[in-house]
Design a protein around this motif. Structure first.
Motif, PDB file in Angstrom:
ATOM      1  N   LEU A  24      -8.886   5.206   4.541  1.00  0.00           N
ATOM      2  CA  LEU A  24      -8.097   4.554   3.490  1.00  0.00           C
ATOM      3  C   LEU A  24      -8.308   3.040   3.522  1.00  0.00           C
ATOM      4  O   LEU A  24      -8.438   2.390   2.488  1.00  0.00           O
ATOM      5  CB  LEU A  24      -6.616   4.913   3.634  1.00  0.00           C
ATOM      6  N   THR A  25      -8.377   2.474   4.723  1.00  0.00           N
ATOM      7  CA  THR A  25      -8.522   1.022   4.833  1.00  0.00           C
ATOM      8  C   THR A  25      -9.837   0.533   4.229  1.00  0.00           C
ATOM      9  O   THR A  25      -9.882  -0.522   3.603  1.00  0.00           O
ATOM     10  CB  THR A  25      -8.417   0.578   6.316  1.00  0.00           C
ATOM     11  N   VAL A  26     -10.906   1.301   4.410  1.00  0.00           N
ATOM     12  CA  VAL A  26     -12.199   0.830   3.885  1.00  0.00           C
ATOM     13  C   VAL A  26     -12.369   1.136   2.404  1.00  0.00           C
ATOM     14  O   VAL A  26     -13.340   0.698   1.789  1.00  0.00           O
ATOM     15  CB  VAL A  26     -13.412   1.410   4.663  1.00  0.00           C
ATOM     16  N   SER A  27     -11.451   1.881   1.806  1.00  0.00           N
ATOM     17  CA  SER A  27     -11.692   2.292   0.414  1.00  0.00           C
ATOM     18  C   SER A  27     -10.603   1.889  -0.572  1.00  0.00           C
ATOM     19  O   SER A  27     -10.862   1.824  -1.775  1.00  0.00           O
ATOM     20  CB  SER A  27     -11.878   3.820   0.348  1.00  0.00           C
ATOM     21  N   VAL A  28      -9.383   1.650  -0.102  1.00  0.00           N
ATOM     22  CA  VAL A  28      -8.273   1.394  -1.034  1.00  0.00           C
ATOM     23  C   VAL A  28      -8.117  -0.108  -1.265  1.00  0.00           C
ATOM     24  O   VAL A  28      -7.867  -0.865  -0.323  1.00  0.00           O
ATOM     25  CB  VAL A  28      -6.952   2.009  -0.495  1.00  0.00           C
ATOM     26  N   ASN A  29      -8.292  -0.515  -2.514  1.00  0.00           N
ATOM     27  CA  ASN A  29      -8.062  -1.908  -2.901  1.00  0.00           C
ATOM     28  C   ASN A  29      -6.628  -2.052  -3.382  1.00  0.00           C
ATOM     29  O   ASN A  29      -5.999  -1.063  -3.798  1.00  0.00           O
ATOM     30  CB  ASN A  29      -9.004  -2.300  -4.034  1.00  0.00           C
ATOM     31  N   PRO A  30      -6.086  -3.298  -3.355  1.00  0.00           N
ATOM     32  CA  PRO A  30      -4.736  -3.503  -3.868  1.00  0.00           C
ATOM     33  C   PRO A  30      -4.611  -2.908  -5.276  1.00  0.00           C
ATOM     34  O   PRO A  30      -5.470  -3.124  -6.124  1.00  0.00           O
ATOM     35  CB  PRO A  30      -4.583  -5.024  -3.882  1.00  0.00           C
ATOM     36  N   GLY A  31      -3.556  -2.138  -5.495  1.00  0.00           N
ATOM     37  CA  GLY A  31      -3.309  -1.555  -6.812  1.00  0.00           C
ATOM     38  C   GLY A  31      -3.917  -0.172  -7.012  1.00  0.00           C
ATOM     39  O   GLY A  31      -3.566   0.528  -7.954  1.00  0.00           O
ATOM     40  N   ASP A  32      -4.843   0.218  -6.141  1.00  0.00           N
ATOM     41  CA  ASP A  32      -5.406   1.576  -6.264  1.00  0.00           C
ATOM     42  C   ASP A  32      -4.319   2.610  -6.011  1.00  0.00           C
ATOM     43  O   ASP A  32      -3.454   2.423  -5.140  1.00  0.00           O
ATOM     44  CB  ASP A  32      -6.523   1.792  -5.223  1.00  0.00           C
ATOM     45  N   GLU A  33      -4.384   3.706  -6.754  1.00  0.00           N
ATOM     46  CA  GLU A  33      -3.382   4.760  -6.576  1.00  0.00           C
ATOM     47  C   GLU A  33      -3.954   5.905  -5.744  1.00  0.00           C
ATOM     48  O   GLU A  33      -5.120   6.266  -5.879  1.00  0.00           O
ATOM     49  CB  GLU A  33      -2.941   5.291  -7.954  1.00  0.00           C
ATOM     50  N   VAL A  34      -3.091   6.448  -4.898  1.00  0.00           N
ATOM     51  CA  VAL A  34      -3.466   7.601  -4.073  1.00  0.00           C
ATOM     52  C   VAL A  34      -2.423   8.692  -4.313  1.00  0.00           C
ATOM     53  O   VAL A  34      -1.229   8.475  -4.069  1.00  0.00           O
ATOM     54  CB  VAL A  34      -3.530   7.222  -2.575  1.00  0.00           C
ATOM     55  N   ILE A  35      -2.871   9.819  -4.817  1.00  0.00           N
ATOM     56  CA  ILE A  35      -1.940  10.917  -5.116  1.00  0.00           C
ATOM     57  C   ILE A  35      -1.624  11.668  -3.824  1.00  0.00           C
ATOM     58  O   ILE A  35      -2.529  12.119  -3.113  1.00  0.00           O
ATOM     59  CB  ILE A  35      -2.527  11.872  -6.171  1.00  0.00           C
ATOM     60  N   VAL A  36      -0.332  11.750  -3.547  1.00  0.00           N
ATOM     61  CA  VAL A  36       0.124  12.391  -2.319  1.00  0.00           C
ATOM     62  C   VAL A  36       1.138  13.482  -2.687  1.00  0.00           C
ATOM     63  O   VAL A  36       2.259  13.173  -3.080  1.00  0.00           O
ATOM     64  CB  VAL A  36       0.809  11.347  -1.390  1.00  0.00           C
ATOM     65  N   PRO A  37       0.744  14.741  -2.623  1.00  0.00           N
ATOM     66  CA  PRO A  37       1.713  15.802  -2.918  1.00  0.00           C
ATOM     67  C   PRO A  37       2.885  15.740  -1.928  1.00  0.00           C
ATOM     68  O   PRO A  37       2.678  15.549  -0.727  1.00  0.00           O
ATOM     69  CB  PRO A  37       0.909  17.094  -2.724  1.00  0.00           C
ATOM     70  N   ALA A  38       4.105  15.845  -2.451  1.00  0.00           N
ATOM     71  CA  ALA A  38       5.303  15.771  -1.606  1.00  0.00           C
ATOM     72  C   ALA A  38       5.975  17.136  -1.564  1.00  0.00           C
ATOM     73  O   ALA A  38       6.070  17.779  -2.606  1.00  0.00           O
ATOM     74  CB  ALA A  38       6.272  14.741  -2.180  1.00  0.00           C
ATOM     75  N   PRO A  39       6.437  17.603  -0.408  1.00  0.00           N
ATOM     76  CA  PRO A  39       6.518  16.885   0.856  1.00  0.00           C
ATOM     77  C   PRO A  39       5.143  16.601   1.482  1.00  0.00           C
ATOM     78  O   PRO A  39       4.237  17.402   1.389  1.00  0.00           O
ATOM     79  CB  PRO A  39       7.326  17.823   1.758  1.00  0.00           C
ATOM     80  N   TYR A  40       5.090  15.419   2.121  1.00  0.00           N
ATOM     81  CA  TYR A  40       3.834  14.935   2.695  1.00  0.00           C
ATOM     82  C   TYR A  40       4.032  14.559   4.159  1.00  0.00           C
ATOM     83  O   TYR A  40       5.142  14.300   4.610  1.00  0.00           O
ATOM     84  CB  TYR A  40       3.345  13.698   1.932  1.00  0.00           C
ATOM     85  N   TRP A  41       2.898  14.522   4.865  1.00  0.00           N
ATOM     86  CA  TRP A  41       2.922  13.990   6.226  1.00  0.00           C
ATOM     87  C   TRP A  41       3.228  12.495   6.115  1.00  0.00           C
ATOM     88  O   TRP A  41       2.639  11.804   5.268  1.00  0.00           O
ATOM     89  CB  TRP A  41       1.576  14.226   6.908  1.00  0.00           C
ATOM     90  N   VAL A  42       4.146  12.019   6.926  1.00  0.00           N
ATOM     91  CA  VAL A  42       4.716  10.679   6.748  1.00  0.00           C
ATOM     92  C   VAL A  42       3.680   9.552   6.760  1.00  0.00           C
ATOM     93  O   VAL A  42       3.890   8.509   6.137  1.00  0.00           O
ATOM     94  CB  VAL A  42       5.791  10.392   7.828  1.00  0.00           C
ATOM     95  N   SER A  43       2.560   9.766   7.427  1.00  0.00           N
ATOM     96  CA  SER A  43       1.590   8.667   7.551  1.00  0.00           C
ATOM     97  C   SER A  43       0.825   8.385   6.260  1.00  0.00           C
ATOM     98  O   SER A  43       0.350   7.268   6.062  1.00  0.00           O
ATOM     99  CB  SER A  43       0.588   8.965   8.663  1.00  0.00           C
ATOM    100  N   TYR A  44       0.677   9.388   5.372  1.00  0.00           N
ATOM    101  CA  TYR A  44      -0.147   9.138   4.179  1.00  0.00           C
ATOM    102  C   TYR A  44       0.387   7.967   3.341  1.00  0.00           C
ATOM    103  O   TYR A  44      -0.341   7.011   3.094  1.00  0.00           O
ATOM    104  CB  TYR A  44      -0.267  10.384   3.286  1.00  0.00           C
TER     105      TYR A  44
END
Ligand code: PLP
Length: 400
Positions: free
Chosen positions: A108-128
Motif C-alpha cells: 500500500l505504501t508504494v502504491s497509494v497516493n494521497p486521495g487514492d481510494e481503496v475499497i475495503v469490504p466491512a467487516p474488515y481486518w483492522v489494519s487495512y
C-alpha cells in the motif's frame, strides 16, 4: 504543534491487540480472565519446522539475506502457488517480509497516493483502513451485512468503484467473520473488475488453509487469469503453520510492484530473519499433514462455540466457512440493562460488560466496521471455550 508527525493522527493502535493486552494485564493482576481476543493459533509450530530453524542456526545462516527473501524460499513459494493455486509466479514476482502485515504495508505504501481510494469490504481486518489512512489514501468501506454472508456483492462493488479507486482488498477466509468466497462468488466479482481495468486487487489469503466442511478455497487470479496482471496475492506462515512469532509473510504479483516493495523494505527492516526464512522453506516444502489434523480440531471448536453462543440470550451466531473466528450479533443485548443498572447501547459496551462481569475478553464489531457484533477467536482448548461460552450465556441471561 506536538512532536509527533501529523500522519500518526490518522491511525489508532490495533484494537484487537489492545483488547488482547488488556486481558493479559488483568490476568497478570491475578484476575480470572479468559482471553479470546488474539488472532493466533494455540498450536505449537510443527517440529520439523523448528528443527529446520535449528539447523539454519548451526550451519551459520545467521547473516543478512537478499532483502525480499532468499532464492530458496522464493522457489518454495513459487511451487506452493503452482501446487495449491495453479498460479505461475517467478521468484522475481515474489516479495517476502516480516509477516504478512509488513508485506501489506509495503504494497500500500508504494502504491497509494494521497486521495487514492481503496475499497475495503466491512467487516474488515483492522489494519487495512489504517494502513490506507497512513498512506493518505481514503479507505472506502463497503458494508457486507450478515444476510449477505458478510461477503461483498458484485453490485455493491460496482457502486463503490470511482475513477479514484486504486485497490480492492479481498480477504477470504476473513478476519473477523470467517466468511470465505466460493470460486463462483469470486467469478461474479471478477466480472465487475473486468469492467474497471484501473482497479487493482489485493487478495489476502492468509487463512487459505483454514476452511471446514469441504469448503474449496479459491483465489481471484486463479478464477480469472485476466486479472493476474493487476492482482497481488498475499499469504504467509502465521496462521496455518502456527508461526505467528516467526514473522514471515509473502506476496506475489507484477514485477514492478514487487520491486518497489523491495526498495521500501531495503530502507526499513531489510530482510526478514534468516532463520525464519529457512524455517519457512521447510514449512512450505515439508509435510503438510498437520494442517488437516489441526483443522479437524478447529472445526470441533467452531461447532462448539457456534452451538453455545446460539443458546445465549440475545446472541445470534452464524456458522463461518473458515479461519478461527466467529462474528456473532449482539443486537438482542442492545438496549438491555446490566444487573448494576447500566444500559448497554453499543457492542463496545457489551464487550466491556463481558470482560467486567464474567472475565471474557472479546473484540467489539465496531472495531471491524460492522456493529453490533463481536469477534471471538476460538483458537483455544475445548475446556476454555466451554467455560468462556458458559460465562457469556450467564452474562447474557443476567441482562434485563
Ligand atoms: C487477515 C489477516 N491478514 C494478515 C495478517 C498478518 O499476519 P502476519 O503479519 O502475522 O503474517 C493477519 C493477522 O492477524 C490477518 O488476520
Amino acid at each position: 504543534m506536538g512532536f509527533i508527525a501529523d500522519r500518526l493522527l490518522r491511525i489508532k493502535p490495533s484494537p484487537t491487540i489492545a483488547m488482547a493486552n488488556k486481558a493479559l494485564m488483568l490476568k497478570a493482576e491475578g484476575k480470572d480472565v479468559i482471553g479470546l481476543a488474539a488472532g493466533e493459533p494455540d498450536f505449537d509450530t510443527p517440529l520439523n519446522i523448528k528443527e529446520a530453524a535449528k539447523r539454519a542456526i548451526d550451519r551459520g545462516d545467521t547473516k543478512y539475506t537478499v532483502v525480499d527473501g532468499t532464492m530458496e524460499l522464493k522457489k518454495a513459494i513459487a511451487s506452493k502457488f503452482r501446487r495449491e493455486n495453479q498460479l505461475d509466479y517467478q521468484p522475481n514476482q515474489i516479495s517476502v517480509g516480516t509477516g504478512g502485515k509488513q508485506v501489506l504495508y509495503n504494497a500500500l505504501t508504494v502504491s497509494v497516493n494521497p486521495g487514492d481510494e481503496v475499497i475495503v469490504p466491512a467487516p474488515y481486518w483492522v489494519s487495512y483502513p489504517d494502513i490506507v489512512n497512513l498512506c493518505e489514501g481514503t479507505p472506502v468501506a463497503v458494508t457486507c451485512p450478515e444476510n449477505n454472508g458478510f461477503k461483498l456483492r458484485p453490485e455493491d462493488l460496482d457502486a463503490a468503484v470511482t475513477q479514484k479507486t486504486k485497490w480492492l482488498i479481498l480477504n477470504s477466509p476473513s478476519n473477523p467473520t470467517g466468511a470465505a468466497y466460493t470460486a463462483q462468488e469470486l467469478r461474479a466479482l471478477a466480472d465487475v473488475l473486468l469492467k474497471h481495468p484501473h482497479v487493482w486487487i489485493l487478495t489476502d489469503d492468509m487463512y487459505e488453509h483454514l476452511v471446514y466442511d469441504d469448503f474449496k478455497f479459491a483465489t481471484i487470479a486463479q478464477v480469472e487469469p485476466k486479472l493476474y496482471p493487476r492482482t497481488l496475492t498475499l499469504n504467509g506462515m502465521s496462521k496455518a503453520y502456527c508461526m505467528t512469532g516467526w514473522r514471515l509473510g509473502y506476496a506475489a504479483g507484477p514485477v514492478e510492484l514487487i520491486k518497489a516493495m523491495g526498495a521500501l523494505q531495503s530502507q526499513s527492516t531489510t530482510n526478514p530473519s534468516s532463520i525464519s526464512q529457512a524455517a519457512g522453506v521447510e514449512a512450505l516444502n515439508g509435510p503438510q499433514d498437520f494442517i488437516p489434523k489441526n483443522n479437524a480440531v478447529f472445526k470441533t471448536r467452531r461447532d462448539l462455540v457456534v452451538g453455545m453462543l446460539n443458546e445465549a440470550a440475545g446472541i445470534r451466531c452464524p456458522v463461518p466457512e473458515g479461519a478461527f473466528y466467529v462474528y456473532p450479533s449482539c443486537a438482542g443485548a442492545i438496549g438491555k440493562k446490566t444487573p448494576q443498572g447500566k444500559r448497554i447501547d453499543t457492542d463496545t459496551e457489551f464487550c466491556e460488560y463481558l470482560l467486567e462481569s464474567v472475565g471474557v475478553a472479546v473484540v467489539p464489531g465496531s472495531a471491524f466496521g460492522l456493529a453490533p457484533h463481536f469477534r471471538i477467536s476460538y483458537a483455544a482448548s475445548n475446556e476454555t471455550l466451554k467455560e468462556a461460552c458458559g460465562r457469556i450465556q450467564k452474562a447474557c441471561a443476567a441482562l434485563a
